[in-house]
Design a protein around this motif. Structure first.
Motif, PDB file in Angstrom:
ATOM      1  N   SER A 102       0.854  -1.188   0.000  1.00  0.00           N
ATOM      2  CA  SER A 102       0.000   0.000   0.000  1.00  0.00           C
ATOM      3  C   SER A 102       0.894   1.242   0.000  1.00  0.00           C
ATOM      4  CB  SER A 102      -0.906   0.001   1.229  1.00  0.00           C
ATOM      5  OG  SER A 102      -1.768  -1.116   1.216  1.00  0.00           O
ATOM      6  N   GLN A 103       0.271   2.394  -0.287  1.00  0.00           N
ATOM      7  CA  GLN A 103       1.043   3.636  -0.377  1.00  0.00           C
ATOM      8  C   GLN A 103       0.173   4.816   0.064  1.00  0.00           C
ATOM      9  OE1 GLN A 103       3.725   4.021  -3.884  1.00  0.00           O
ATOM     10  NE2 GLN A 103       2.532   2.368  -4.784  1.00  0.00           N
TER      11      GLN A 103
ATOM     12  N   SER B 222       5.140  -4.009   4.174  1.00  0.00           N
ATOM     13  CA  SER B 222       4.072  -4.836   4.743  1.00  0.00           C
ATOM     14  C   SER B 222       3.020  -3.948   5.405  1.00  0.00           C
ATOM     15  CB  SER B 222       4.678  -5.799   5.773  1.00  0.00           C
ATOM     16  OG  SER B 222       3.644  -6.564   6.358  1.00  0.00           O
ATOM     17  N   CYS B 223       1.784  -3.985   4.888  1.00  0.00           N
ATOM     18  CA  CYS B 223       0.725  -3.073   5.365  1.00  0.00           C
ATOM     19  C   CYS B 223      -0.588  -3.841   5.534  1.00  0.00           C
ATOM     20  CB  CYS B 223       0.476  -1.940   4.378  1.00  0.00           C
ATOM     21  SG  CYS B 223       1.938  -1.331   3.526  1.00  0.00           S
ATOM     22  N   PRO B 224      -0.657  -4.756   6.488  1.00  0.00           N
ATOM     23  CA  PRO B 224      -1.840  -5.609   6.596  1.00  0.00           C
ATOM     24  C   PRO B 224      -3.137  -4.854   6.892  1.00  0.00           C
ATOM     25  CG  PRO B 224      -0.314  -5.968   8.434  1.00  0.00           C
ATOM     26  CD  PRO B 224       0.404  -5.131   7.437  1.00  0.00           C
ATOM     27  N   ASP B 225      -3.069  -3.752   7.664  1.00  0.00           N
ATOM     28  CA  ASP B 225      -4.316  -3.039   7.970  1.00  0.00           C
ATOM     29  C   ASP B 225      -4.913  -2.414   6.712  1.00  0.00           C
ATOM     30  OD1 ASP B 225      -3.859  -3.753  10.545  1.00  0.00           O
ATOM     31  OD2 ASP B 225      -3.141  -1.778  11.191  1.00  0.00           O
TER      32      ASP B 225
ATOM     33  N   SER C 135       5.481   5.916   8.344  1.00  0.00           N
ATOM     34  CA  SER C 135       5.687   4.991   7.228  1.00  0.00           C
ATOM     35  C   SER C 135       4.471   4.104   7.059  1.00  0.00           C
ATOM     36  CB  SER C 135       6.926   4.136   7.504  1.00  0.00           C
ATOM     37  OG  SER C 135       6.907   3.005   6.669  1.00  0.00           O
ATOM     38  N   VAL C 136       4.243   3.700   5.829  1.00  0.00           N
ATOM     39  CA  VAL C 136       3.116   2.835   5.525  1.00  0.00           C
ATOM     40  C   VAL C 136       3.344   1.429   6.100  1.00  0.00           C
ATOM     41  CG1 VAL C 136       3.887   1.925   3.278  1.00  0.00           C
ATOM     42  CG2 VAL C 136       1.497   2.567   3.598  1.00  0.00           C
TER      43      VAL C 136
ATOM     44  N   LEU D 254      -3.021 -12.944   6.695  1.00  0.00           N
ATOM     45  CA  LEU D 254      -4.129 -13.873   6.960  1.00  0.00           C
ATOM     46  C   LEU D 254      -5.046 -13.316   8.047  1.00  0.00           C
ATOM     47  CD1 LEU D 254      -2.202 -17.288   6.766  1.00  0.00           C
ATOM     48  CD2 LEU D 254      -4.004 -16.528   5.192  1.00  0.00           C
ATOM     49  N   ASP D 255      -4.457 -12.660   9.042  1.00  0.00           N
ATOM     50  CA  ASP D 255      -5.287 -12.018  10.070  1.00  0.00           C
ATOM     51  C   ASP D 255      -6.157 -10.916   9.470  1.00  0.00           C
ATOM     52  OD1 ASP D 255      -4.496 -13.580  12.209  1.00  0.00           O
ATOM     53  OD2 ASP D 255      -2.826 -12.257  12.760  1.00  0.00           O
ATOM     54  N   ALA D 256      -5.576 -10.177   8.537  1.00  0.00           N
ATOM     55  CA  ALA D 256      -6.349  -9.106   7.887  1.00  0.00           C
ATOM     56  C   ALA D 256      -7.534  -9.689   7.125  1.00  0.00           C
ATOM     57  CB  ALA D 256      -5.446  -8.313   6.941  1.00  0.00           C
ATOM     58  N   ILE D 257      -7.319 -10.835   6.487  1.00  0.00           N
ATOM     59  CA  ILE D 257      -8.416 -11.499   5.774  1.00  0.00           C
ATOM     60  C   ILE D 257      -9.509 -11.892   6.770  1.00  0.00           C
ATOM     61  CG2 ILE D 257      -9.053 -13.551   4.442  1.00  0.00           C
ATOM     62  CD1 ILE D 257      -6.162 -13.494   3.280  1.00  0.00           C
ATOM     63  N   CYS D 258      -9.092 -12.437   7.909  1.00  0.00           N
ATOM     64  CA  CYS D 258     -10.075 -12.833   8.934  1.00  0.00           C
ATOM     65  C   CYS D 258     -10.913 -11.636   9.374  1.00  0.00           C
ATOM     66  CB  CYS D 258      -9.366 -13.443  10.137  1.00  0.00           C
ATOM     67  SG  CYS D 258      -8.659 -15.068   9.793  1.00  0.00           S
ATOM     68  N   LYS D 259     -10.262 -10.505   9.599  1.00  0.00           N
ATOM     69  CA  LYS D 259     -11.007  -9.308  10.019  1.00  0.00           C
ATOM     70  C   LYS D 259     -11.947  -8.838   8.913  1.00  0.00           C
ATOM     71  CE  LYS D 259      -7.588  -7.528  13.248  1.00  0.00           C
ATOM     72  NZ  LYS D 259      -6.267  -6.882  13.141  1.00  0.00           N
ATOM     73  N   ALA D 260     -11.480  -8.888   7.688  1.00  0.00           N
ATOM     74  CA  ALA D 260     -12.337  -8.447   6.576  1.00  0.00           C
ATOM     75  C   ALA D 260     -13.571  -9.341   6.467  1.00  0.00           C
ATOM     76  CB  ALA D 260     -11.548  -8.452   5.267  1.00  0.00           C
ATOM     77  N   ILE D 261     -13.393 -10.621   6.757  1.00  0.00           N
ATOM     78  CA  ILE D 261     -14.530 -11.543   6.699  1.00  0.00           C
ATOM     79  C   ILE D 261     -15.461 -11.293   7.887  1.00  0.00           C
ATOM     80  CG2 ILE D 261     -15.232 -13.963   6.898  1.00  0.00           C
ATOM     81  CD1 ILE D 261     -12.628 -14.726   5.423  1.00  0.00           C
ATOM     82  N   LYS D 262     -14.870 -11.327   9.070  1.00  0.00           N
ATOM     83  CA  LYS D 262     -15.694 -11.361  10.272  1.00  0.00           C
ATOM     84  C   LYS D 262     -16.250  -9.987  10.653  1.00  0.00           C
ATOM     85  CE  LYS D 262     -15.798 -14.178  14.366  1.00  0.00           C
ATOM     86  NZ  LYS D 262     -15.088 -15.286  15.006  1.00  0.00           N
ATOM     87  N   GLU D 263     -15.428  -8.962  10.527  1.00  0.00           N
ATOM     88  CA  GLU D 263     -15.888  -7.648  10.987  1.00  0.00           C
ATOM     89  C   GLU D 263     -16.497  -6.803   9.875  1.00  0.00           C
ATOM     90  OE1 GLU D 263     -12.753  -5.799  13.319  1.00  0.00           O
ATOM     91  OE2 GLU D 263     -12.359  -7.732  14.300  1.00  0.00           O
ATOM     92  N   ASP D 264     -16.070  -7.054   8.621  1.00  0.00           N
ATOM     93  CA  ASP D 264     -16.577  -6.221   7.527  1.00  0.00           C
ATOM     94  C   ASP D 264     -17.597  -6.958   6.659  1.00  0.00           C
ATOM     95  OD1 ASP D 264     -14.522  -4.631   8.519  1.00  0.00           O
ATOM     96  OD2 ASP D 264     -13.162  -5.068   6.874  1.00  0.00           O
ATOM     97  N   GLY D 265     -17.724  -8.256   6.856  1.00  0.00           N
ATOM     98  CA  GLY D 265     -18.686  -9.026   6.058  1.00  0.00           C
ATOM     99  C   GLY D 265     -18.258  -9.263   4.623  1.00  0.00           C
ATOM    100  N   SER D 266     -16.972  -9.181   4.360  1.00  0.00           N
ATOM    101  CA  SER D 266     -16.513  -9.450   2.993  1.00  0.00           C
ATOM    102  C   SER D 266     -16.432 -10.952   2.754  1.00  0.00           C
ATOM    103  CB  SER D 266     -15.127  -8.832   2.775  1.00  0.00           C
ATOM    104  OG  SER D 266     -15.201  -7.431   2.985  1.00  0.00           O
ATOM    105  N   VAL D 267     -16.612 -11.347   1.508  1.00  0.00           N
ATOM    106  CA  VAL D 267     -16.537 -12.767   1.161  1.00  0.00           C
ATOM    107  C   VAL D 267     -15.177 -13.030   0.519  1.00  0.00           C
ATOM    108  CG1 VAL D 267     -17.540 -14.647  -0.192  1.00  0.00           C
ATOM    109  CG2 VAL D 267     -19.031 -12.925   0.889  1.00  0.00           C
TER     110      VAL D 267
END
Ligand code: GBH
Length: 478
Positions: free
Chosen positions: A314-315, A356-359, A344-345, A410-423
């Protein structure tokens, strides 16, 4: 936080020219990457794909490794010019080329690994470049690509149920025809390029790629899906951006513009069946080709099953005061690794462009899911470790930076699924093994397997051996 679905698809990814070698085996035709890598003076740090990882001969051993790593799936690409050496719709199909990929697919299935096949990862048959300029002839190339796709569905579609039409059309268009750092290396802004027009050609190539994708998907939907019942999509790259100055609305606009120039360029016509993003039309005017009603009819028949996301970094984006130049392709923004406060990003990896910018990855996933509404498969994600290019094998197999990168993403993916409802339905780490990093040559190592380029011996890095448990720890039970 356990959030990955029980049937989460995962494995490792590669691309034909980066690993295969065997460039003269069995009548393979040349691709634009063979030509580009043999240009003199070199435009690829002296590197070429003549041998690469010699995967052409070593694929059974490589698939033994995949099995040892526990991979459920493997993403690889087909070399168009192995299958149709000259590339065109009236050119001969190479039976030995078909037989090679057929054996390769069987070798995966025999190990219980699901093949995910990319039809095109940048290696256009040189024959088509010579015949009509390759991606610069929108009408010709889409018909040739459609026929190539037909051959692949016919020959492999009984066994292959997951197709990706194109890898990163943005890179093919911009690096191939604007900056000229990738094959075919055309540019009017790069001293190493003899020919090109960076103000017009990338946008023409982009339309050719969009229509080629659309024809291949429409063909699958109309003629093959009813029997073969597979899934098809496309892999788009693009970083996530945040404003350089969070208090400046012009930087917020710059952020959105930058992402539209990266992703909306392709995703608007492909996923929304709409014209290019308005900000692109506004900046580029008639240099951006139009879609005719006939084009939209093809796009309308080309509904995909998933969004393939290649994501690395990310930038920050900062608006520019001056009007855009004719050769601008980023939406008239400045791209920065630090924001106005000097934050820094994220930590730097082993290559200058990747932090590395997991958030921000999580925000990216959710933005894409909300905009385009398709299940997301991450079709590439990974990094080289800091200093890895200079390491011995013994040093390189200890790769804590890469493991931490995988964990946090992988943690970011989990948050996107669980907290944001992304598939989000799957993840492919880039890459199964160290390989030809295009114009960077063999120095930059993205593999979970160390490749010794002298002996071609492979050695698993620690990340390869722990990856399965990283996924399973985050999986909800069935
Ligand atoms: C992917 O592209 C490719 O699909 C894959 O083949 C490749 O090996 C992998 O990434 C790793 O690079 O600051 O000018 O040096 C990702 C697209 C292309 C994004 C190179 C960053 C560096 C630009 N990347 N780019 S520069």
């Amino acid at each position: 936080m356990a959030a990955l679905p029980a049937d989460f698809e995962w494995g490792f990814a590669t691309a034909s020219y980066q690993i295969e070698g065997g460039v003269d085996e069995n009548g393979r035709g040349k691709s634009i990457w063979d030509t580009f890598c043999h240009a003199s003076p070199s435009r690829t740090k002296g590197a070429d794909g003549d041998v690469a990882c010699d995967h052409y001969h070593r694929y059974p051993d490589d698939f033994d490794l995949l099995q040892r790593y526990g991979a459920k799936a493997y993403r690889f690409s087909l070399s168009w010019s192995r299958i149709v050496p000259l590339g065109g719709r009236n050119d001969a199909v190479s039976e030995p080329g078909i037989a090679f990929y057929s054996r390769l697919i069987d070798a995966l299935l025999a190990r219980g690994i699901t093949p995910w096949v990319t039809l095109y990862h940048w290696d256009l048959p040189q024959g088509l470049h010579d015949r009509y300029g390759g991606w610069l002839d929108v009408d010709e190339v889409q018909r040739d690509f459609e026929r190539y796709a037909r051959v692949c569905y016919e020959r492999f579609g009984g066994r292959v149920k997951h197709w990706i039409t194109l890898n990163e059309p943005w890179i093919q268009s911009i690096f191939g025809y604007a900056t000229g750092v990738n094959a075919p290396g055309r540019s009017s802004t790069n001293d190493q390029a003899a020919e090109g027009d960076s103000a017009t050609e990338p946008w023409i190539a982009g339309k050719a790629l969009i229509m080629s994708h659309a024809r291949a998907v429409a063909l699958y939907n109309n003629e093959f899906r009813p029997q073969q019942r597979g899934k098809i999509g496309i892999s788009l790259n693009g970083d996530f951006y945040e404003p350089w100055d969070a208090a400046d609305p012009r930087d917020h606009e710059a952020v959105e513009r930058r992402m539209q120039f990266h992703i909306g360029w392709f995703a608007n016509p492909i996923f929304l069946r709409k014209d290019y993003p308005p900000c692109m039309r506004q900046q580029l005017g008639d240099r951006l080709p139009r879609f005719s009603d006939a084009d939209f009819a093809i796009l309308g028949d080309a509904e995909c099953d998933f969004y393939g996301m290649n994501y690395y970094t990310s930038q920050f984006a900062r608006h520019r005061e001056e009007p855009p130049t004719e050769t601008d392709f980023v939406g008239n923004v400045e791209e920065l690794a630090e924001n106005k406060e000097g934050v820094s990003v994220g930590p730097l990896s082993g290559v200058h462009w990747l932090r590395s910018c997991p958030d921000m990855f999580r925000k990216h996933l959710t933005r894409i899911y909300r905009l385009y509404g398709k299940p997301i498969y991450i079709t590439e994600n990974g990094c080289p470790c800091p200093g890895e290019d200079k390491m011995t094998r013994e040093e390189a197999v200890e790769d804590p930076f890469r493991i931490a990168y995988f964990e946090s993403h992988l943690d970011a993916i989990c948050k996107a699924i669980k907290e944001d409802g992304s598939v989000i339905s799957g993840y492919f780490a880039w890459s199964l093994m160290d390989n030809l990093e295009w114009s960077d040559g063999y120095g930059v190592r993205f593999g979970v397997t160390f490749t010794d380029y002298e002996t071609l011996e492979r050695t698993p890095k620690k990340s390869a051996l722990v990856f399965k448990s990283l996924v399973e720890e985050r999986q909800v039970s069935a």
